[in-house]
Design a protein around this motif. Structure first.
Motif, PDB file in Angstrom:
ATOM      1  N   ALA A 220      -4.241  -0.757  -9.579  1.00  0.00           N
ATOM      2  CA  ALA A 220      -3.392  -1.335  -8.538  1.00  0.00           C
ATOM      3  C   ALA A 220      -1.933  -0.937  -8.749  1.00  0.00           C
ATOM      4  O   ALA A 220      -1.173  -0.805  -7.783  1.00  0.00           O
ATOM      5  CB  ALA A 220      -3.528  -2.850  -8.526  1.00  0.00           C
ATOM      6  N   GLY A 221      -1.537  -0.739 -10.001  1.00  0.00           N
ATOM      7  CA  GLY A 221      -0.187  -0.257 -10.256  1.00  0.00           C
ATOM      8  C   GLY A 221       0.024   1.157  -9.760  1.00  0.00           C
ATOM      9  O   GLY A 221       1.094   1.507  -9.247  1.00  0.00           O
ATOM     10  N   SER A 222      -1.008   2.001  -9.885  1.00  0.00           N
ATOM     11  CA  SER A 222      -0.942   3.359  -9.360  1.00  0.00           C
ATOM     12  C   SER A 222      -0.930   3.346  -7.836  1.00  0.00           C
ATOM     13  O   SER A 222      -0.175   4.089  -7.194  1.00  0.00           O
ATOM     14  CB  SER A 222      -2.134   4.162  -9.885  1.00  0.00           C
ATOM     15  OG  SER A 222      -2.082   5.505  -9.473  1.00  0.00           O
ATOM     16  N   MET A 223      -1.763   2.481  -7.240  1.00  0.00           N
ATOM     17  CA  MET A 223      -1.724   2.313  -5.794  1.00  0.00           C
ATOM     18  C   MET A 223      -0.330   1.882  -5.352  1.00  0.00           C
ATOM     19  O   MET A 223       0.179   2.339  -4.316  1.00  0.00           O
ATOM     20  CB  MET A 223      -2.759   1.277  -5.367  1.00  0.00           C
ATOM     21  CG  MET A 223      -4.195   1.667  -5.658  1.00  0.00           C
ATOM     22  SD  MET A 223      -5.349   0.323  -5.274  1.00  0.00           S
ATOM     23  CE  MET A 223      -6.807   0.864  -6.158  1.00  0.00           C
ATOM     24  N   SER A 224       0.288   1.018  -6.136  1.00  0.00           N
ATOM     25  CA  SER A 224       1.649   0.567  -5.828  1.00  0.00           C
ATOM     26  C   SER A 224       2.631   1.730  -5.835  1.00  0.00           C
ATOM     27  O   SER A 224       3.513   1.819  -4.969  1.00  0.00           O
ATOM     28  CB  SER A 224       2.087  -0.489  -6.841  1.00  0.00           C
ATOM     29  OG  SER A 224       1.273  -1.639  -6.789  1.00  0.00           O
ATOM     30  N   VAL A 225       2.486   2.630  -6.817  1.00  0.00           N
ATOM     31  CA  VAL A 225       3.377   3.796  -6.879  1.00  0.00           C
ATOM     32  C   VAL A 225       3.227   4.644  -5.619  1.00  0.00           C
ATOM     33  O   VAL A 225       4.220   5.083  -5.024  1.00  0.00           O
ATOM     34  CB  VAL A 225       3.093   4.619  -8.149  1.00  0.00           C
ATOM     35  CG1 VAL A 225       3.849   5.953  -8.118  1.00  0.00           C
ATOM     36  CG2 VAL A 225       3.480   3.831  -9.400  1.00  0.00           C
ATOM     37  N   SER A 226       1.986   4.861  -5.186  1.00  0.00           N
ATOM     38  CA  SER A 226       1.797   5.640  -3.955  1.00  0.00           C
ATOM     39  C   SER A 226       2.411   4.919  -2.763  1.00  0.00           C
ATOM     40  O   SER A 226       2.982   5.559  -1.862  1.00  0.00           O
ATOM     41  CB  SER A 226       0.309   5.897  -3.712  1.00  0.00           C
ATOM     42  OG  SER A 226      -0.385   4.723  -3.316  1.00  0.00           O
ATOM     43  N   GLY A 227       2.296   3.583  -2.746  1.00  0.00           N
ATOM     44  CA  GLY A 227       2.907   2.811  -1.667  1.00  0.00           C
ATOM     45  C   GLY A 227       4.421   2.892  -1.682  1.00  0.00           C
ATOM     46  O   GLY A 227       5.057   2.999  -0.626  1.00  0.00           O
ATOM     47  N   GLN A 228       5.017   2.828  -2.863  1.00  0.00           N
ATOM     48  CA  GLN A 228       6.477   2.945  -2.948  1.00  0.00           C
ATOM     49  C   GLN A 228       6.933   4.335  -2.521  1.00  0.00           C
ATOM     50  O   GLN A 228       7.986   4.485  -1.889  1.00  0.00           O
ATOM     51  CB  GLN A 228       6.957   2.636  -4.374  1.00  0.00           C
ATOM     52  CG  GLN A 228       6.644   1.231  -4.866  1.00  0.00           C
ATOM     53  CD  GLN A 228       7.289   0.121  -4.037  1.00  0.00           C
ATOM     54  OE1 GLN A 228       8.265   0.331  -3.323  1.00  0.00           O
ATOM     55  NE2 GLN A 228       6.723  -1.072  -4.127  1.00  0.00           N
ATOM     56  N   MET A 229       6.136   5.360  -2.827  1.00  0.00           N
ATOM     57  CA  MET A 229       6.490   6.699  -2.352  1.00  0.00           C
ATOM     58  C   MET A 229       6.444   6.776  -0.833  1.00  0.00           C
ATOM     59  O   MET A 229       7.231   7.508  -0.215  1.00  0.00           O
ATOM     60  CB  MET A 229       5.540   7.733  -2.961  1.00  0.00           C
ATOM     61  CG  MET A 229       5.821   8.067  -4.416  1.00  0.00           C
ATOM     62  SD  MET A 229       4.737   9.376  -5.054  1.00  0.00           S
ATOM     63  CE  MET A 229       5.264  10.795  -4.082  1.00  0.00           C
ATOM     64  N   ALA A 230       5.531   6.022  -0.207  1.00  0.00           N
ATOM     65  CA  ALA A 230       5.385   6.071   1.250  1.00  0.00           C
ATOM     66  C   ALA A 230       6.371   5.179   1.977  1.00  0.00           C
ATOM     67  O   ALA A 230       6.652   5.407   3.162  1.00  0.00           O
ATOM     68  CB  ALA A 230       3.961   5.667   1.636  1.00  0.00           C
ATOM     69  N   SER A 231       6.895   4.167   1.317  1.00  0.00           N
ATOM     70  CA  SER A 231       7.721   3.164   1.996  1.00  0.00           C
ATOM     71  C   SER A 231       9.159   3.633   2.205  1.00  0.00           C
ATOM     72  O   SER A 231       9.830   4.026   1.245  1.00  0.00           O
ATOM     73  CB  SER A 231       7.738   1.872   1.188  1.00  0.00           C
ATOM     74  OG  SER A 231       8.542   0.900   1.818  1.00  0.00           O
ATOM     75  N   PRO A 232       9.665   3.563   3.446  1.00  0.00           N
ATOM     76  CA  PRO A 232      11.067   3.945   3.675  1.00  0.00           C
ATOM     77  C   PRO A 232      12.054   3.110   2.866  1.00  0.00           C
ATOM     78  O   PRO A 232      13.118   3.600   2.480  1.00  0.00           O
ATOM     79  CB  PRO A 232      11.254   3.708   5.177  1.00  0.00           C
ATOM     80  CG  PRO A 232       9.884   3.719   5.749  1.00  0.00           C
ATOM     81  CD  PRO A 232       8.981   3.182   4.685  1.00  0.00           C
ATOM     82  N   GLY A 233      11.714   1.848   2.584  1.00  0.00           N
ATOM     83  CA  GLY A 233      12.635   0.981   1.856  1.00  0.00           C
ATOM     84  C   GLY A 233      12.839   1.359   0.408  1.00  0.00           C
ATOM     85  O   GLY A 233      13.745   0.828  -0.249  1.00  0.00           O
ATOM     86  N   SER A 234      12.003   2.263  -0.123  1.00  0.00           N
ATOM     87  CA  SER A 234      12.125   2.662  -1.527  1.00  0.00           C
ATOM     88  C   SER A 234      12.825   4.000  -1.709  1.00  0.00           C
ATOM     89  O   SER A 234      13.012   4.444  -2.845  1.00  0.00           O
ATOM     90  CB  SER A 234      10.735   2.747  -2.171  1.00  0.00           C
ATOM     91  OG  SER A 234      10.103   1.490  -2.165  1.00  0.00           O
ATOM     92  N   LYS A 235      13.219   4.625  -0.614  1.00  0.00           N
ATOM     93  CA  LYS A 235      13.852   5.943  -0.722  1.00  0.00           C
ATOM     94  C   LYS A 235      15.118   5.853  -1.577  1.00  0.00           C
ATOM     95  O   LYS A 235      15.958   4.970  -1.409  1.00  0.00           O
ATOM     96  CB  LYS A 235      14.220   6.467   0.670  1.00  0.00           C
ATOM     97  CG  LYS A 235      13.016   6.836   1.531  1.00  0.00           C
ATOM     98  CD  LYS A 235      12.298   8.077   1.016  1.00  0.00           C
ATOM     99  CE  LYS A 235      11.043   8.414   1.825  1.00  0.00           C
ATOM    100  NZ  LYS A 235      11.330   8.793   3.200  1.00  0.00           N
ATOM    101  N   GLY A 236      15.223   6.780  -2.524  1.00  0.00           N
ATOM    102  CA  GLY A 236      16.392   6.849  -3.386  1.00  0.00           C
ATOM    103  C   GLY A 236      16.360   5.916  -4.580  1.00  0.00           C
ATOM    104  O   GLY A 236      17.265   5.956  -5.406  1.00  0.00           O
ATOM    105  N   LEU A 237      15.328   5.085  -4.704  1.00  0.00           N
ATOM    106  CA  LEU A 237      15.275   4.129  -5.805  1.00  0.00           C
ATOM    107  C   LEU A 237      14.607   4.703  -7.055  1.00  0.00           C
ATOM    108  O   LEU A 237      14.634   4.064  -8.109  1.00  0.00           O
ATOM    109  CB  LEU A 237      14.530   2.859  -5.371  1.00  0.00           C
ATOM    110  CG  LEU A 237      15.157   2.068  -4.215  1.00  0.00           C
ATOM    111  CD1 LEU A 237      14.331   0.825  -3.917  1.00  0.00           C
ATOM    112  CD2 LEU A 237      16.597   1.687  -4.548  1.00  0.00           C
TER     113      LEU A 237
END
Length: 544
Positions: A220-237
């Protein structure tokens, strides 16, 4: 004379006692860090400074239940940061999880920092790690995620709590209406995002570099990483990403659309007698947790909410709208056992073929061509491979392939194939568990065959340098050598975006129709990825 001597001895004793109780100015300064919300006092472990239970958001309780994480309230004075804070609310789902936190609570939005830096100016690379547990369980205090070993390799390591289950992923029509953005759910993923913003604002105080952040996680942590890569709100973080077994790409995961998730949330609310959102928020957390654990209750997890995920992750990656960062990812050689595919039936070529026929219908012959079963041994291997691919291997491959096509950055793939050693004798009645260690055997069910490969989550302790914290297995010198090797690859990638380095087998970036991967075991080497035809077939079958 005797009285004078006694007074002198008493004075010396008092001075020594005073010095023992009060740290020197240098020691005090070293264990204290000023962050945006106030001053923290941690501790030092053999040269590594450790700060535990650091708040990165306000407690999500009361009216903040099922709200995006809110800013931390500043505190006065010095806040102790020497003990893990409460873990997220969860049921005891995985017998192998070992928590160092005191209890479960809704007030759980805390993180932990291990830093080798002695000054803020050092600008060390940063690792932010998200735990696994199916978005239903897990905690940043688990020993397998401990950051000290990575800190000894020059990295500021951070582990993060995020809300789970019904507390982290409930969607509801009233929540959507009150949000102001026509979305609800995915609060656990928004927690992770808030922690990444906290890192950007505060990690330099720990000697970390906010421009060298790698996010990582398993399952689920790896799934989270893929989600953060896809989410516009995480850009640049963050600037790099590591995924270990799992992604939100791949239809087998079944991201629920917002409307369906809202309906499931409304049904759940009615089931606990809550006729309004206020009534739902007023219920005790323990009552909600118990209701969510009953048979037939929704499984609350990531949804296609239109906000954190404005589109399905495969569409975001296909359009090249994901975070364009170097990616290191892979999966294990035995992610799932054959029994999962056969539904408890004895493992024979005939039963395996019937299971494939039932699942794939008129395409079963194509599947059996790539996962053949002409002998009992071949059937066992193919059933194991197919079960692991359907469970998590395919979705991880899909992530790698999608980023390789549109990410514009190198993708480094691995296949982790180092089996764990034998269990210590006291654990002889236990069986491997999905979350990473063992579960006590259920005497009413047939015992699954002993794994021959690397099971789901087996790599965590190796990669993060925490073999010694897992007392279940009789680790050997070979295990410690593999662990050192995997840590070195990870550390190189966290520092530079490239896992290669002196003394390591070359790890080429994936590319072309038959990508290269690194097979990690006692004789680690790069090789052409032999599974491509399998995953391409599953891609066709699962996305019709």
């Amino acid at each position: 004379m005797k009285s004078a001597i006694l007074l002198l001895l008493l004075a010396v004793s008092l001075i020594c006692l005073s010095q023992a109780k009060k740290p020197t100015a240098k020691e005090s300064a070293g264990s204290r860090v000023r962050v945006a919300a106030g001053t923290l006092e941690g501790r030092t472990s053999q040269g590594i400074r450790v700060f535990l239970g650091v708040p990165f958001a306000a407690p999500p309780v009361g009216a903040r239940r099922w709200q995006p994480p809110q800013p931390v309230q500043p505190w006065a004075g010095v806040r102790p940061a020497t003990a893990f804070a409460a873990r997220p609310m969860q049921l005891p789902l995985f017998g192998d999880m070992n928590f160092r936190s005191p209890a479960g609570s809704e007030d759980c939005l805390y993180l932990n920092v291990w830093t080798p830096a002695t000054a803020a100016q050092e600008r060390r690379p940063v690792l932010v790690y998200f735990y696994g547990g199916g978005f239903q369980a897990g905690d940043a205090s688990e020993p397998r995620y401990d950051g000290e070993a990575m800190a000894r390799r020059g990295i500021v390591a951070v582990t993060v709590n995020y809300r789970l289950g019904v507390f982290g992923f409930l969607a509801h029509p009233e929540l959507t209406r009150e949000s102001g953005r026509n979305a609800s759910g995915n609060y656990g993923l928004l927690d992770q995002q808030a922690a990444l913003r906290w890192v950007q604002q505060n990690i330099s105080a720990f000697g970390g570099d906010p421009q060298q952040v790698t996010i990582a996680g398993e399952s689920a942590g790896s799934m989270s990483v893929s989600g953060q890569m896809a989410s516009p709100g995480s850009k640049g973080l963050f600037q790099r990403a590591i995924g270990e077994s799992g992604s939100l790409l791949g239809s087998s995961l079944g991201l629920t659309p917002l409307a369906a998730a809202e309906q499931a949330g409304a049904t759940f609310a009615a089931g606990v007698g809550a006729t309004s959102l206020d009534a739902l928020r007023a219920l005790p957390a323990e009552q909600l947790l118990a209701a969510a654990g009953k048979p037939g209750a929704p499984r609350f997890g990531p949804i296609l909410d239109g906000y954190f995920l404005p589109q399905a992750p495969p569409a975001i990656f296909a359009a090249g709208q994901q975070a364009r960062v170097p990616l290191l990812l892979g999966w294990n050689s035995e992610e799932m056992n054959a029994g999962w595919l056969l539904g408890g039936q004895p493992l024979t070529p005939e039963n395996y073929q019937q299971a494939v026929q039932k699942r794939f219908g008129d395409r079963a012959a194509a599947v059996l061509k790539l996962y053949p079963a002409t002998t009992p041994a071949e059937a066992e291997q193919s059933a194991t491979d197919l079960a692991g691919d359907l469970f998590i291997g395919y979705s991880t491959w899909k992530w790698a392939a999608a980023h390789q096509q549109t990410g514009g950055q190198p993708v480094y793939r691995y296949l982790y194939a180092q089996p764990r050693p034998a269990m210590v004798p006291a654990m002889g009645d236990a069986t491997p568990g999905l979350a990473g260690g063992v579960l006590k055997a259920d005497p009413s069910k047939p015992k699954p065959p002993a794994p021959r490969g690397a099971v789901h989550s087996a790599e965590i302790e190796y990669a993060l340098g925490n073999l010694a914290t897992n007392k279940v297995y009789a680790w050997t010198a070979t295990d410690y050598l593999v662990s050192d090797l995997l840590q070195r690859y990870f550390a190189n990638f966290i520092k530079t975006g490239n896992p290669n380095g002196a003394g390591l087998a070359p790890w080429p970036a994936a590319g072309g129709a038959r990508p290269q991967q690194l097979r990690i075991n006692a004789s680690t080497r790069a090789e052409p990825a032999a599974q491509e035809a399998r995953y391409q077939l599953l891609d066709e079958l699962l996305n019709k």
